[in-house]
Scaffold this motif. Structure first.
Motif: not given
Ligand SMILES: Nc1nc2c(c(=O)[nH]1)N[C@H]1C(S)=C(S)[C@@H](COP(=O)(O)O)O[C@H]1N2
Ligand SMILES: [Mo]
Length: 402
Positions: A141-163, A386-387
């Protein structure tokens, strides 16, 4: 210097090769022939070498070595942009505005205010492109031909959007929360990248305006100085370099909502609905499907026939949590339960391992499949669309016991 110029300089200044490690990274990426032929490990400013999928705009995936730890290192975290103008933002100059027809007040924050005026919150969460593993799709299928690595895991810190939204005040008819980032199209004909999420997901306590990633400021390429973090949902909603948040009383209508990032209704085990954006046949992609990655051994690797082989990997899903991971070392005829490792929360990568002793010398097919807390399991056959979204076909590698 603009980042675009920096990127071009990297292109002209030469490819960063690291000798044998490059070759092994490419081999370990396990992509079909043809995909691997054209790929190169190249460094963006501030990053270690990543697998290049495109320069303009920059699309780089993480190499296998990035997945040896539960948290993906910031300098190996994948990079995905849709548009070419990506300004470098000085944290001191950055402003975030909150407004829209269904907001009671209009607000504007500096980064210091965002840090100071809202209680910081943290979540460990997987950021995965909807099209991760698209390059493995058969048929192509067309689009960026990603293998297994279009991902990552991180500890995110910030303000809660709801606040932040509580401070702005939501009118009764508030329907969607829309985000825009500082990046823009080089030509007016390309639609600006703007995305929205339903109010209920924006009000989830885990949805953040993140200004830290693994204890550091966000890298430029991953959204400095702040990005939206939508745990459980694919990364398309995780707006980088966010500068505008709008409270809408009508569905956001643009190419990125009504044409791209949509899946056929009923084909995937989707729980989280985005009702205001659904059409008769399609729905916006929402939560990630359950998936796993074998991180060791590498495809094609030689393992000792006379010793224990430890298969390790990662598993994740859309936030229900991993119930179990099973491993097969006989082409899928029988499956054994792997041991689960450290649990950093239901949105995080969950490490797993399984040890076995080869029965004989020769070829061994190793497969892994994860099941989440809802009882949903990875698929044996691609759910073609398709995508090329949501590829969670059970991975299969071959090792040689010698
Ligand atoms: N401003 C902005 N944010 C964006 C995008 C973008 O093009 N512009 N792409 C989205 C998509 S589709 C993905 S997969 C993730 C990639 O996040 P990363 O580059 O930090 O890995 O960013 C998301 N946020
Ligand atoms: Mo994406």
């Amino acid at each position: 210097m603009t980042s675009r110029r920096a990127l071009l300089q990297t292109a002209l200044g030469g490819i960063v090769f690291g000798g044998t490690s490059v070759i092994s990274e490419l081999a370990r990426a396990g992509l079909p022939q043809g995909t691997t032929d054209s790929e190169r490990l190249e460094a963006l400013p501030g990053k270690r070498p990543l697998l290049k999928r495109a320069y303009r705009p920059p699309n780089f995936e993480s190499p296998p070595s990035a997945f040896g730890t539960i948290l993906t290192p910031n300098d190996q975290f994948f990079v995905r942009w849709h548009l070419m103008n990506i300004p470098e933002i000085d944290a001191a100059d950055w402003r975030l505005t909150v407004d829209g027809e269904a907001a009671t007040h209009e607000l504007s924050f500096s980064l210091d205010q965002l840090r100071r005026d809202f209680e910081p919150a943290e979540v460990v969460a997987v950021c995965q492109c909807s099209g991760n593993r698209r390059g493995l799709s058969d048929p192509h299928v067309p689009g960026v031909q990603w293998g297994y690595g279009a991902m990552g895991n991180a500890r995110w810190r910030g303000a809660r959007l709801r606040d932040v939204l509580a401070k702005a005040g939501l009118a009764k008819d508030a329907l969607e929360i829309a985000f825009d980032g500082a990046d823009g199209p080089p030509l007016e004909t390309t639609p600006d990248f703007q995305k929205s999420i339903p109010v209920w997901k924006a009000m989830d306590e885990n949805t953040l305006i993140a200004y830290e990633m693994n204890g550091e400021p966000l890298p430029h390429w991953n959204g400095h100085p702040a990005r939206i973090v939508v745990p459980g949902w694919t990364a398309t909603y995780w707006m980088k370099k966010v500068t505008s948040i709008r409270v809408l009383n009508k569905p956001l209508q643009n190419f990125w909502m009504t044409t791209a990032y949509r899946i056929p209704k009923g084909k995937f085990p989707q729980v989280d609905r985005f009702v205001s954006q659904e059409s008769e046949a399609t729905t916006p992609i929402t939560e990630m499907v359950v998936n796993s990655l074998i991180t060791h051994p590498a495809d094609g690797q030689r393992v000792p026939a006379a010793a224990m082989v430890v298969v390790t990997g990662l598993a994740w899903d859309g936030g229900y949590g991993i119930r179990h991971v099973e491993v097969s070392v006989d082409e899928g005829r029988s499956w054994q339960t792997a041991e689960l490792g450290t649990n950093l929360g239901r949105y995080s990568f969950r490490p797993w391992q399984y040890a076995f002793r080869p029965r004989a010398k020769g070829r061994i097919v190793v497969m892994a499949r994860a099941t989440n807390a809802q009882g949903t399991t990875q698929v044996d056959e691609l759910i073609f669309n398709g995508p090329g979204y949501h590829n969670n076909v059970v991975q299969r590698i071959v090792v040689e016991a010698a």
